[in-house]
Design an enzyme around this catalytic site. Structure first.
Site, short mmCIF file in Angstrom:
data_model
loop_
_atom_site.label_atom_id
_atom_site.label_comp_id
_atom_site.label_asym_id
_atom_site.label_seq_id
_atom_site.Cartn_x
_atom_site.Cartn_y
_atom_site.Cartn_z
N LYS A 113 0.85 -1.18 0.00
CA LYS A 113 0.00 0.00 0.00
C LYS A 113 0.89 1.24 0.00
O LYS A 113 1.66 1.46 0.92
CB LYS A 113 -0.90 0.01 1.23
CG LYS A 113 -1.94 1.10 1.21
CD LYS A 113 -2.98 0.84 2.30
CE LYS A 113 -4.11 1.83 2.23
NZ LYS A 113 -3.73 3.20 2.45
N ARG A 134 -8.92 11.74 -6.44
CA ARG A 134 -9.95 10.96 -5.79
C ARG A 134 -11.11 11.84 -5.29
O ARG A 134 -12.27 11.48 -5.42
CB ARG A 134 -9.33 10.23 -4.61
CG ARG A 134 -10.27 9.38 -3.85
CD ARG A 134 -9.52 8.66 -2.75
NE ARG A 134 -10.39 7.70 -2.12
CZ ARG A 134 -11.32 8.03 -1.25
NH1 ARG A 134 -11.51 9.28 -0.92
NH2 ARG A 134 -12.09 7.11 -0.71
N CYS A 180 29.07 13.51 34.65
CA CYS A 180 29.43 13.30 36.04
C CYS A 180 30.91 12.91 36.02
O CYS A 180 31.26 11.87 35.46
CB CYS A 180 28.59 12.17 36.66
SG CYS A 180 29.24 11.64 38.25
N CYS A 205 31.35 6.66 40.12
CA CYS A 205 29.91 6.85 40.26
C CYS A 205 29.21 5.50 40.07
O CYS A 205 29.46 4.80 39.09
CB CYS A 205 29.41 7.85 39.21
SG CYS A 205 27.62 8.06 39.23
#
Ligand code: IVH
Length: 667
Positions: free
Chosen positions: A116, A137, A429, A434
């Site tokens: 389609k 259309r 950071c 960490c």
């Protein structure tokens, strides 16, 4: 939601949807995607069904059709141009077939399936082979005469080629006018360069183009007409859809030549699955497939309900956009410390999967799009791509939305966020220890492109960290099955499997190990370049900025990042731990192969192998694969579709140019 809040929301939704419809259907402009608008319409109809008192006759949920634009002559269609009913899954297709079987119990059902296309429908009328009229259309009964414009489309035959006598008398061919994705992108790039506003999508641009009053403008924009239906007065002349496609092709039309005709529904399902993967590689946009009953007489006999034939359905792929609300924005700390804002969303299904988070990239991106906590936003997801917020729907705001403020400290460890360079967009950071970075680093070390250790994904890594069995990637080599068994996540088999998988990776290839360390800016290709040039981890550890940036393909940013990484105390500790576990990458052997000392660059695409495969083969024979052409390049392998600039540069350097066939001989 209470009724007062619902009433306010309903009003705003209607306004926004109506604006969208006006722009889309009347002005041929798009203010948002159809999928996003559908999502808003859905929210509206849910609210209206909850509070039916709120329904008004002008609500978009009550609308049936749109009005044609002025400027073109209206023409009645000889036969109504219908639409298709949508189906969204295989069960709905089975239900459709069951309905047909009831209506035509003795009929043999052959199916015909096609892609389609996402364009605009148009009917072309030929009298004795000559194109006499092209009609849009419109509302299905009446369309607009766009013959002059359609005549400029190269793929529309002005005269039919003879085939089975169908070029005689009146023949109507219906199909879709589409603009190809590549053309659309090229036109938009030109507009961007000229500072003009961009077109929304290929379909709207095609529709807007075909309704231009000046045909020379149409001729300047590449459009294509692809047929999907052929109509003759006498139905027996076109017995099946399969025949129609063959006939349209022979008469001179562009049609899909990869359609499916079958009597087995399973084949239809396979066709759907095949195209759901491959559709992104089509030149035009598609939002699904059309499935029809192949036999035309039966198709007609099954009739029409509402605006759609019973004998055909449109199978729609899951929408790639939807609307939802931003519940919160939080900061995610990445493996290298990057602090990325992430939107937490109310869960919504996009392209078939539920989305609850979307990256917002960085602070300035949030400011640019003006995304606030509480906003209703359009979320986009294409294929495997990470979901993204397209834009907030500003007109739906009620004042409670909160602008985002970038925090000054890391939410995980409290360290002040910093920018590596003042001009960087991203905050980081800087704390290498960490906790948020730990699991991501270990997961990265085990990932497919790095050490490729199966069974060390996010969840297992976090469980092992929580149980304090590991704290970094080197620790995984000390894991024992009995430790794993203490965790709920493991049983005998899986615990032993993981330990075996880890122990199999104590002598990894250098490039994988370098990549696995997770040094900032080092992707897989850079890791390969570093490995091939330094050949051992020891040599890389002590490399200077000058030595590093002297390597082909390595710039200053990477060079600095490598030196910084190996200067860190935590890196030294990690590498010591690897050694204690007797884990160390294999040095790259100095291969005295037949291509030793020869530098290769490949330009364009190769037919017999990928570039990566070619690079691997060149390296295996001792040669060096370079990512860009330099004075020291010995061979430029020229593949297909090569730009003139590359060749001119090679000519300037006097680089020897060889073909793919020459390369194969060398290999
Ligand atoms: S067959 C009854 N085949 O989709 C209409 N339609 O939703 C039967 N479309 O108006 C049409 N590609 O404009 C058919 N391969 C295809 C199509 C296709 C796009 C459009 C067509 C139609 C709409 C129906």
């Amino acid at each position: 939601m209470n009724k007062t809040d619902a009433a306010a929301r309903v009003l705003k939704l209607r306004q926004l949807i109506n604006d969208y419809r006006y722009h889309y259907h009347v002005l041929d402009e798009s203010t948002m995607s159809e999928a996003a608008a559908d999502s808003l319409k859905h929210e509206l109809s849910v609210l209206e069904s909850e509070f039916p008192d709120l329904i008004t006759p002008d609500s978009p949920t009550q609308r049936v059709a749109g009005a044609p634009a002025a400027g073109f002559v209206s023409v009645a269609h000889s036969k109504r141009m219908l639409s298709l009913n949508d189906v969204f899954d295989f069960d709905e297709i089975k239900a459709w077939v069951a309905r047909l079987q009831k209506l035509a119990p003795n009929a043999q059902l052959d199916y015909f399936a096609d892609i389609k296309m996402d364009g605009l429908a148009c009917a072309l009328i030929y009298e004795d082979g000559l194109l006499v009229r092209a009609v849009t259309r419109g509302d299905g009964f009446t369309g607009e005469d766009v013959t002059l414009n359609v005549r400029t489309i190269e793929s529309v035959p002005l005269r039919l080629r003879p085939f089975d006598g169908l070029e005689k008398g009146r023949t109507e061919v219906r199909g879709e006018i589409v603009m190809y994705k590549a053309d659309f992108e090229r036109l938009n790039a030109q507009r961007a360069a000229a500072g003009q506003p961009l077109f929304a999508n290929p379909r709207n641009l095609a529709a807007g183009t075909i309704r231009q009053l000046d045909p020379s403008l149409v001729a300047a924009r590449p459009l294509h007409f692809r047929g999907y239906d052929l109509q003759r007065q006498d139905l027996t002349e076109t017995p099946s859809n399969t025949y129609e496609y063959k006939a349209m092709h022979a008469l001179g039309f562009l049609v899909n030549t990869k359609t499916l005709t079958t009597d087995k529904l399973d084949d239809v399902f396979k066709y759907i699955e095949k195209w759901s993967e491959k559709r992104h590689s089509l030149p035009y946009n598609t939002d699904g497939l059309v499935i029809k009953i192949d036999d035309r007489a039966l198709y007609e006999r099954l009739g029409v309900v509402g605006k759609a034939p019973r004998a055909a359905v449109a199978y729609k792929y899951a929408a790639e956009q939807a609307t939802t609300r931003v519940k919160d924005i939080f900061i995610s700390i990445g493996r290298t410390g990057s602090a990325t804002p992430v939107a937490m969303l109310e869960p919504v299904v996009v392209a078939g999967s539920t989305v609850q988070m979307a990256t917002l990239h960085n602070e300035s991106e949030i400011a640019r799009k003006d995304i606030r906590v509480g906003d209703t936003v359009i979320v986009h997801k294409a294929g495997d791509i990470i979901p993204e917020i397209v834009e907030p729907l500003v007109s739906l705001r009620d004042g409670s939305e909160k602008p985002f403020v970038m925090p000054s400290v890391c939410p995980e460890c409290g360290t002040s966020l910093a920018k590596a360079k003042a001009e960087d967009a991203a905050w980081r950071c800087p704390n290498v220890n960490c906790p948020a970075r730990a699991w991501k680093r270990i997961e990265h070390y085990a990932s497919k492109a790095a050490l490729d250790i199966e069974g060390l994904g996010e969840k297992n890594v976090i469980a092992l960290l929580d149980a304090s069995h590991i704290s970094d990637a080197a620790d995984i080599y000390g894991l024992r099955a009995d430790q794993l068994l203490q965790l709920d996540r493991f049983a005998d088999v899986s615990a032993n499997k993981l330990v075996t998988a880890i122990q199999a990776k104590t002598r990894p290839p250098l490039a994988r190990f370098i990549y696995g360390l997770g040094i900032r800016h080092i992707g897989t290709q850079t890791a390969i370049d570093l490995a091939n040039n330094f050949r051992s981890l020891e040599a890389l550890q002590t490399a200077t900025i000058d030595q590093l940036s002297g390597v082909d393909g390595i710039g200053d940013v990477v060079a600095e990042s490598v030196v910084e990484y190996f200067a860190e105390e935590s890196t030294a500790q990690l590498l010591t731990k690897f050694k204690e576990h007797d884990v160390w990458p294999m040095p790259v052997e100095q291969v005295g192969g037949p291509l030793a000392g020869q530098n290769f660059v490949i330009t364009g695409s190769l037919q017999s192998m990928s570039r990566d495969q070619a690079a691997e083969k060149i390296r295996a024979l001792g040669g060096t694969f370079q990512s860009s052409l330099g004075k020291d390049t010995d061979y430029l392998v020229v593949g297909a579709n090569v730009g003139a600039a590359k060749l001119a540069k090679a000519a300037k350097y006097g680089t020897r140019q060889i073909t793919e066939a020459d390369l194969l001989k060398l290999l």
